[in-house]
Motif scaffolding. Structure first.
Motif, PDB file in Angstrom:
ATOM      1  N   THR A 155       9.050 -12.585 -17.902  1.00 60.13           N
ATOM      2  CA  THR A 155      10.053 -13.215 -19.112  1.00 60.13           C
ATOM      3  C   THR A 155      11.013 -12.183 -20.089  1.00 60.13           C
ATOM      4  N   TRP A 156      11.289 -11.652 -18.876  1.00 55.66           N
ATOM      5  CA  TRP A 156      12.543 -10.337 -19.551  1.00 55.66           C
ATOM      6  C   TRP A 156      13.487 -11.425 -19.573  1.00 55.66           C
ATOM      7  N   ASP A 157      14.739 -11.422 -20.604  1.00 55.67           N
ATOM      8  CA  ASP A 157      16.254 -11.976 -20.707  1.00 55.67           C
ATOM      9  C   ASP A 157      16.923 -10.234 -21.276  1.00 55.67           C
ATOM     10  N   ASP A 158      17.625 -10.436 -19.408  1.00 55.22           N
ATOM     11  CA  ASP A 158      19.145  -9.440 -19.370  1.00 55.22           C
ATOM     12  C   ASP A 158      20.289  -9.796 -20.710  1.00 55.22           C
ATOM     13  N   ASN A 159      19.936 -11.511 -20.344  1.00 55.44           N
ATOM     14  CA  ASN A 159      21.189 -12.018 -21.436  1.00 55.44           C
ATOM     15  C   ASN A 159      20.920 -11.637 -23.243  1.00 55.44           C
ATOM     16  N   THR A 184      19.374  -5.116 -30.163  1.00 57.53           N
ATOM     17  CA  THR A 184      19.601  -5.601 -31.050  1.00 57.53           C
ATOM     18  C   THR A 184      20.620  -5.985 -32.334  1.00 57.53           C
ATOM     19  N   ILE A 185      20.100  -6.977 -32.912  1.00 57.68           N
ATOM     20  CA  ILE A 185      21.212  -7.251 -33.830  1.00 57.68           C
ATOM     21  C   ILE A 185      21.343  -6.760 -35.422  1.00 57.68           C
ATOM     22  N   PRO A 219      13.889 -10.512 -33.139  1.00 56.87           N
ATOM     23  CA  PRO A 219      13.247 -10.841 -32.976  1.00 56.87           C
ATOM     24  C   PRO A 219      12.377 -12.188 -31.784  1.00 56.87           C
ATOM     25  N   ALA A 220      13.844 -12.864 -31.118  1.00 56.89           N
ATOM     26  CA  ALA A 220      13.728 -12.956 -30.159  1.00 56.89           C
ATOM     27  C   ALA A 220      13.874 -12.369 -28.666  1.00 56.89           C
ATOM     28  N   CYS A 221      13.326 -11.233 -28.828  1.00 59.66           N
ATOM     29  CA  CYS A 221      12.708 -10.347 -27.736  1.00 59.66           C
ATOM     30  C   CYS A 221      11.210  -9.603 -27.969  1.00 59.66           C
ATOM     31  N   SER A 222      10.451 -10.964 -27.514  1.00 59.22           N
ATOM     32  CA  SER A 222       9.395 -10.721 -27.787  1.00 59.22           C
ATOM     33  C   SER A 222       8.419  -9.780 -26.044  1.00 59.22           C
TER      34      SER A 222
END
Length: 175
Positions: free
Chosen positions: A66-70, A74-75, A102-105
């Motif tokens: 589930t890791w998302d490189d894109n 941080t935001i 927060p989209a980085c669970s």
């Protein structure tokens, strides 16, 4: 409670030392005062790598599915509000504080494997082990001679003028 003697416990002492170093005494040319030397019989092990890093990426680590490189890790905080008294001319352009996305669970951003201890690391650059120097004679010191300027005063306080006053200087600062 400690006890002492003004004649013997002050540094420098009230009375000069009875003995001093002989300034004409020179260290012999064959005097060896190096305690340890590199072991001449030691050999660098064949498996020793001077350039091996202490830590390496874990080869058994796997990036989570589930890791998302894109997605950035941080935001800027979307709920942050520019302060009312913020002046762009004086304070510069206002930027919201940075928060964890927060989209980085599970994880996001560039994935790197965790670091582990390198089994090939032996301690960096190899050095000869040190052994006691067989020629060591000890730390050289010049011989002691009688101090020609020695004068012993068993009661040096008797020669002092009486103390008739004490001054105490007090400094203060304001502000």
């Amino acid at each position: 409670k400690k006890k002492g003697n003004l004649l013997t416990h002050l540094t420098p002492p009230i009375n000069p030392s009875k003995f001093i170093d002989d300034i004409t005494d020179k260290k012999p040319k064959d005097w060896v005062d190096i305690k340890e030397i590199p072991d001449p019989d030691a050999v660098k092990p064949d498996d020793w790598d001077d350039d091996a890093p202490a830590k390496i990426p874990d080869p058994s680590a796997v990036k989570p599915r589930t890791w998302d490189d894109n997605i950035p890790e941080t935001i800027p905080d979307p709920e942050a509000i520019k302060p009312i008294d913020w002046d762009d001319d004086e304070d510069g352009e206002w930027e919201a504080p940075i928060i964890k996305n927060p989209a980085c669970s599970t994880g996001c951003g560039v994935w790197t494997a965790p670091m582990i201890a390198n089994p090939a690391y032996k301690g960096g650059k190899w050095k000869h082990p040190m052994i006691p120097n067989p020629d060591y004679k000890g730390e050289w010191k010049p011989r002691q001679i009688l101090n020609p300027d020695t004068s012993y005063d068993s009661n040096p306080i008797a020669h002092l003028s009486p103390i008739i006053g004490v001054v105490v200087e007090v400094w203060t600062t304001v502000g």
